[in-house]
Write a protein that holds these residues in place. Structure first.
Motif, PDB file in Angstrom:
ATOM      1  N   GLY A   1      -8.246  -2.699 -10.528  1.00  0.00           N
ATOM      2  CA  GLY A   1      -8.537  -1.460  -9.808  1.00  0.00           C
ATOM      3  C   GLY A   1      -7.272  -0.707  -9.452  1.00  0.00           C
ATOM      4  O   GLY A   1      -7.195   0.524  -9.579  1.00  0.00           O
ATOM      5  N   ILE A   2      -6.270  -1.439  -9.004  1.00  0.00           N
ATOM      6  CA  ILE A   2      -4.973  -0.834  -8.678  1.00  0.00           C
ATOM      7  C   ILE A   2      -4.366  -0.229  -9.934  1.00  0.00           C
ATOM      8  O   ILE A   2      -3.890   0.913  -9.925  1.00  0.00           O
ATOM      9  CB  ILE A   2      -4.024  -1.882  -8.058  1.00  0.00           C
ATOM     10  N   GLN A   3      -4.388  -0.993 -11.022  1.00  0.00           N
ATOM     11  CA  GLN A   3      -3.810  -0.506 -12.276  1.00  0.00           C
ATOM     12  C   GLN A   3      -4.551   0.728 -12.792  1.00  0.00           C
ATOM     13  O   GLN A   3      -3.926   1.645 -13.320  1.00  0.00           O
ATOM     14  CB  GLN A   3      -3.811  -1.627 -13.321  1.00  0.00           C
ATOM     15  N   ASP A   4      -5.862   0.768 -12.609  1.00  0.00           N
ATOM     16  CA  ASP A   4      -6.626   1.948 -13.035  1.00  0.00           C
ATOM     17  C   ASP A   4      -6.247   3.184 -12.227  1.00  0.00           C
ATOM     18  O   ASP A   4      -6.025   4.260 -12.798  1.00  0.00           O
ATOM     19  CB  ASP A   4      -8.132   1.698 -12.900  1.00  0.00           C
ATOM     20  N   GLU A   5      -6.203   3.047 -10.900  1.00  0.00           N
ATOM     21  CA  GLU A   5      -5.876   4.198 -10.040  1.00  0.00           C
ATOM     22  C   GLU A   5      -4.468   4.710 -10.320  1.00  0.00           C
ATOM     23  O   GLU A   5      -4.256   5.913 -10.486  1.00  0.00           O
ATOM     24  CB  GLU A   5      -6.013   3.823  -8.561  1.00  0.00           C
ATOM     25  N   ILE A   6      -3.503   3.806 -10.354  1.00  0.00           N
ATOM     26  CA  ILE A   6      -2.116   4.209 -10.606  1.00  0.00           C
ATOM     27  C   ILE A   6      -1.963   4.691 -12.051  1.00  0.00           C
ATOM     28  O   ILE A   6      -1.246   5.660 -12.324  1.00  0.00           O
ATOM     29  CB  ILE A   6      -1.144   3.059 -10.292  1.00  0.00           C
TER      30      ILE A   6
ATOM     31  N   GLU B   1       0.824  -1.208   0.000  1.00  0.00           N
ATOM     32  CA  GLU B   1       0.000   0.000   0.000  1.00  0.00           C
ATOM     33  C   GLU B   1       0.861   1.263   0.000  1.00  0.00           C
ATOM     34  O   GLU B   1       0.563   2.221  -0.701  1.00  0.00           O
ATOM     35  CB  GLU B   1      -0.946   0.021   1.203  1.00  0.00           C
ATOM     36  N   LEU B   2       1.934   1.238   0.786  1.00  0.00           N
ATOM     37  CA  LEU B   2       2.828   2.396   0.845  1.00  0.00           C
ATOM     38  C   LEU B   2       3.507   2.626  -0.503  1.00  0.00           C
ATOM     39  O   LEU B   2       3.636   3.764  -0.959  1.00  0.00           O
ATOM     40  CB  LEU B   2       3.868   2.216   1.950  1.00  0.00           C
ATOM     41  N   LEU B   3       3.909   1.563  -1.147  1.00  0.00           N
ATOM     42  CA  LEU B   3       4.549   1.666  -2.461  1.00  0.00           C
ATOM     43  C   LEU B   3       3.576   2.249  -3.485  1.00  0.00           C
ATOM     44  O   LEU B   3       3.939   3.133  -4.273  1.00  0.00           O
ATOM     45  CB  LEU B   3       5.049   0.292  -2.902  1.00  0.00           C
ATOM     46  N   LEU B   4       2.336   1.792  -3.472  1.00  0.00           N
ATOM     47  CA  LEU B   4       1.321   2.335  -4.372  1.00  0.00           C
ATOM     48  C   LEU B   4       1.089   3.820  -4.118  1.00  0.00           C
ATOM     49  O   LEU B   4       1.033   4.625  -5.053  1.00  0.00           O
ATOM     50  CB  LEU B   4       0.006   1.560  -4.209  1.00  0.00           C
ATOM     51  N   GLU B   5       0.969   4.174  -2.846  1.00  0.00           N
ATOM     52  CA  GLU B   5       0.748   5.571  -2.490  1.00  0.00           C
ATOM     53  C   GLU B   5       1.933   6.440  -2.906  1.00  0.00           C
ATOM     54  O   GLU B   5       1.757   7.565  -3.386  1.00  0.00           O
ATOM     55  CB  GLU B   5       0.500   5.680  -0.980  1.00  0.00           C
ATOM     56  N   THR B   6       3.140   5.911  -2.773  1.00  0.00           N
ATOM     57  CA  THR B   6       4.339   6.657  -3.143  1.00  0.00           C
ATOM     58  C   THR B   6       4.399   6.902  -4.648  1.00  0.00           C
ATOM     59  O   THR B   6       4.712   8.008  -5.095  1.00  0.00           O
ATOM     60  CB  THR B   6       5.601   5.919  -2.656  1.00  0.00           C
ATOM     61  N   VAL B   7       4.088   5.879  -5.442  1.00  0.00           N
ATOM     62  CA  VAL B   7       4.071   6.055  -6.900  1.00  0.00           C
ATOM     63  C   VAL B   7       3.033   7.109  -7.289  1.00  0.00           C
ATOM     64  O   VAL B   7       3.296   7.985  -8.115  1.00  0.00           O
ATOM     65  CB  VAL B   7       3.818   4.712  -7.622  1.00  0.00           C
TER      66      VAL B   7
END
Length: 109
Positions: free
Chosen positions: A51-56, A2-8
């Motif tokens: 969903g992750i790929q869409d948000e990022i 989650e932290l890695l996603l938020e950082t990107v």
């Protein structure tokens, strides 16, 4: 994860919106929208790779525009890394491309 996603997401938005002489964009900035650790945590727990790929992907598209698009040197590399991220089928497969994206975005900030 989650932290890695938020950082990107944060680095992408910083690249797209942060301007010299203004307050820096922080994790709690309204620009982050739904790109925070809790939202990503929910997506990870559900195993919602799309969903992750869409948000990022939304954030990465903004970053791509900020570096001048896909026809620039920075844009070509960002697009290559983004394509690797979008080929992942599981949350485990997201780890390596996310790390590469994070490092790349940090370097070009």
């Amino acid at each position: 994860m989650e932290l890695l996603l938020e950082t990107v997401a944060l680095y992408s938005l910083k690249l797209a919106y942060e301007t010299e002489g203004h307050s820096p964009i922080l994790r709690d900035d309204p620009l982050m929208g739904g790109c925070d650790r809790e939202v990503f945590g929910l997506l990870v727990r559900r195993g919602d790779v799309a969903g992750i790929q869409d948000e990022i992907g939304r954030c990465l598209n903004l970053a791509l525009g900020a570096v001048g698009g896909p026809d620039t040197v920075l844009g070509t590399e960002l697009q290559r890394l983004t394509a690797e991220f979008h080929t992942a089928q599981t949350t485990e497969q997201l780890q390596a491309p996310l790390s590469a994206l994070k490092n790349y975005l940090k370097d070009i900030l």
